[in-house]
Design a protein around this motif. Structure first.
Motif, PDB file in Angstrom:
ATOM      1  N   TRP A 184      65.241  22.988  40.443  1.00  0.00           N
ATOM      2  CA  TRP A 184      65.356  24.039  39.434  1.00  0.00           C
ATOM      3  C   TRP A 184      66.679  23.946  38.690  1.00  0.00           C
ATOM      4  O   TRP A 184      66.718  24.083  37.467  1.00  0.00           O
ATOM      5  N   SER A 241      66.679  20.852  36.392  1.00  0.00           N
ATOM      6  CA  SER A 241      65.392  20.669  35.718  1.00  0.00           C
ATOM      7  C   SER A 241      65.550  20.013  34.357  1.00  0.00           C
ATOM      8  O   SER A 241      64.775  19.111  33.989  1.00  0.00           O
ATOM      9  N   GLN A 242      66.558  20.422  33.589  1.00  0.00           N
ATOM     10  CA  GLN A 242      66.733  19.839  32.262  1.00  0.00           C
ATOM     11  C   GLN A 242      67.116  18.366  32.355  1.00  0.00           C
ATOM     12  O   GLN A 242      66.642  17.541  31.568  1.00  0.00           O
ATOM     13  N   LEU A 295      64.000  16.463  33.220  1.00  0.00           N
ATOM     14  CA  LEU A 295      63.131  16.336  32.052  1.00  0.00           C
ATOM     15  C   LEU A 295      63.657  15.295  31.075  1.00  0.00           C
ATOM     16  O   LEU A 295      62.875  14.596  30.417  1.00  0.00           O
ATOM     17  N   ALA A 317      66.271  25.891  26.229  1.00  0.00           N
ATOM     18  CA  ALA A 317      66.839  24.623  26.697  1.00  0.00           C
ATOM     19  C   ALA A 317      67.618  23.930  25.605  1.00  0.00           C
ATOM     20  O   ALA A 317      68.657  23.331  25.846  1.00  0.00           O
ATOM     21  N   PHE A 365      55.175  25.146  31.351  1.00  0.00           N
ATOM     22  CA  PHE A 365      56.377  24.333  31.289  1.00  0.00           C
ATOM     23  C   PHE A 365      57.324  24.832  30.202  1.00  0.00           C
ATOM     24  O   PHE A 365      58.548  24.732  30.348  1.00  0.00           O
ATOM     25  N   LEU A 401      59.131  27.834  31.703  1.00  0.00           N
ATOM     26  CA  LEU A 401      60.048  27.498  32.789  1.00  0.00           C
ATOM     27  C   LEU A 401      61.211  26.626  32.334  1.00  0.00           C
ATOM     28  O   LEU A 401      62.355  26.843  32.745  1.00  0.00           O
ATOM     29  N   PHE A 402      60.931  25.645  31.483  1.00  0.00           N
ATOM     30  CA  PHE A 402      61.927  24.621  31.195  1.00  0.00           C
ATOM     31  C   PHE A 402      62.301  24.498  29.727  1.00  0.00           C
ATOM     32  O   PHE A 402      63.067  23.610  29.365  1.00  0.00           O
ATOM     33  N   GLY A 437      60.273  20.978  28.266  1.00  0.00           N
ATOM     34  CA  GLY A 437      59.089  21.135  29.096  1.00  0.00           C
ATOM     35  C   GLY A 437      57.830  21.246  28.266  1.00  0.00           C
ATOM     36  O   GLY A 437      56.782  20.704  28.635  1.00  0.00           O
TER      37      GLY A 437
END
Length: 350
Positions: free
Chosen positions: A41, A44-45, A48, A152, A315, A318-319, A323
């Motif tokens: 978590w 996460s970026q 990705l 993000a 996604f 969340l991201f 995402g």
């Protein structure tokens, strides 16, 4: 008293007992799982960005493989040709098409704002919208379910830096992909490496076909939208074509956004032009959805539209925007991994 035998039992500080040992192992497993989830978590970026680089790598590798069918030269030279071709195309878009297109952005924003106000007034007249409601408030309500869709990459600098990192990493991966593949396999047990190689090869082929179809769809939607809108006299046809082509990278959601823009601009010139814009949007989407997408699905992974849309919403919430953009490739890779794992289990059972 000194001659009596004493029977000692394990105490709270004694970890040599079988019960305590089992509980410690269980606690360590749960603690490790919680730590892994927290790290995923938190990073996460970054994860990705790496996944995006892998997607870029497969796109470059696909172009290199395709070029190898007509040019019998080394892979490094073919990769260089592909990279130079992409760079030349971007330069052409910026210096030749950009000068005439950039001036239309202000006109597009004004047109969309004006048409949105008309739609809102029409909704108020029918009682569908409360009096005094503003488009920004409605937009916030509509986007509330997506949550952190743009968190993000909240600034232009963040978008450019993330994109630059993805491209650079993807280029490094594409230069020598076997090196990184062997590095990951080295960390696996010997009996699992062959399965990993098969799964990685299948994932690579799936992503290459998926991205090939995505690029074809972007080109068809962009050029087709521009040409048909220009024939129908819809203003800003070039800008709408470029936006439609770019948004085609995001299946489902991109088509909805581009469709709203096309229809709003079309009806700004009258009912006839608006109906033409609606027809153009329907024709382009039908060609992409019923011709290009099925052809690609036969060669890669057939993903249900509802599954892709649900993954995009999840996604994206969340991201963020990364995402949202990578939901389709991630779902495709997960599906390939599960299919290969099921196939391997069936082979071992037999």
């Amino acid at each position: 008293m000194s001659g009596e035998e004493r029977t000692e039992t394990p105490g709270p500080a004694d970890n040599n007992g079988p019960l305590v040992g089992r509980e410690l192992v269980r606690a360590a497993v749960w603690l490790g799982l919680a730590s892994a989830i927290f790290l995923v978590w938190t990073l996460s970026q970054t994860i990705l960005v790496i996944i995006g680089a892998f997607v870029i790598c497969q796109m470059l590798d696909g172009g290199t493989r395709l070029l190898g069918r007509i040019l019998p030269i080394g892979r490094a030279w073919r990769l260089l040709i592909v990279c130079l071709a992409v760079l030349a195309f971007l330069i052409w878009v910026v210096y030749f098409a950009g000068a005439s297109i950039m001036g239309q952005f202000d006109m597009l924003r004004a047109t969309v704002t004006q048409q949105s106000a008309r739609v809102l007034a029409w909704g108020q007249s029918l009682g569908l919208a409360s009096n005094g409601a503003q488009m920004d408030q409605i937009g916030q309500q509509l986007m509330g379910s997506i949550g952190k869709l743009t968190s993000a990459v909240g600034t232009a600098f963040g978008a450019l830096s993330s994109l630059a990192m993805i491209v650079v990493l993807g280029l490094f991966f594409a230069i020598e992909p076997k090196l990184y593949e062997r590095g990951i396999a080295w960390m696996l047990p010997l009996d699992r490496r062959e399965t990993f190689y098969r799964t990685a090869a299948k994932m690579g082929h799936t992503l290459r076909m998926l991205m090939f179809g995505r690029l074809i769809g972007m080109a068809v939607e962009g050029v087709g939208t521009w040409a048909l809108l220009w024939v129908g006299g819809v203003p800003m046809a070039g800008l709408l074509g470029i936006l439609t082509g770019l948004l085609a990278f995001l299946p489902n959601i991109g088509a909805i956004v581009s469709g709203v823009l096309i229809i709003l601009v079309g009806f700004s010139q009258g009912v006839d032009t608006g109906l033409w814009a609606v027809g153009v949007y329907c024709v382009v989407q039908v060609i992409d959805g019923y011709i290009i997408v099925p052809m690609v699905a036969k060669r890669s992974v057939d993903l249900a539209p509802a599954l892709v849309l649900g993954a995009q919403l999840l996604f994206g919430a969340l991201f963020g925007i990364l995402g949202l953009a990578l939901a389709d490739p991630i779902i495709a890779m997960i599906k390939v991994m599960l299919e290969q794992r099921s196939k391997t289990a069936a082979e071992e059972a037999a």
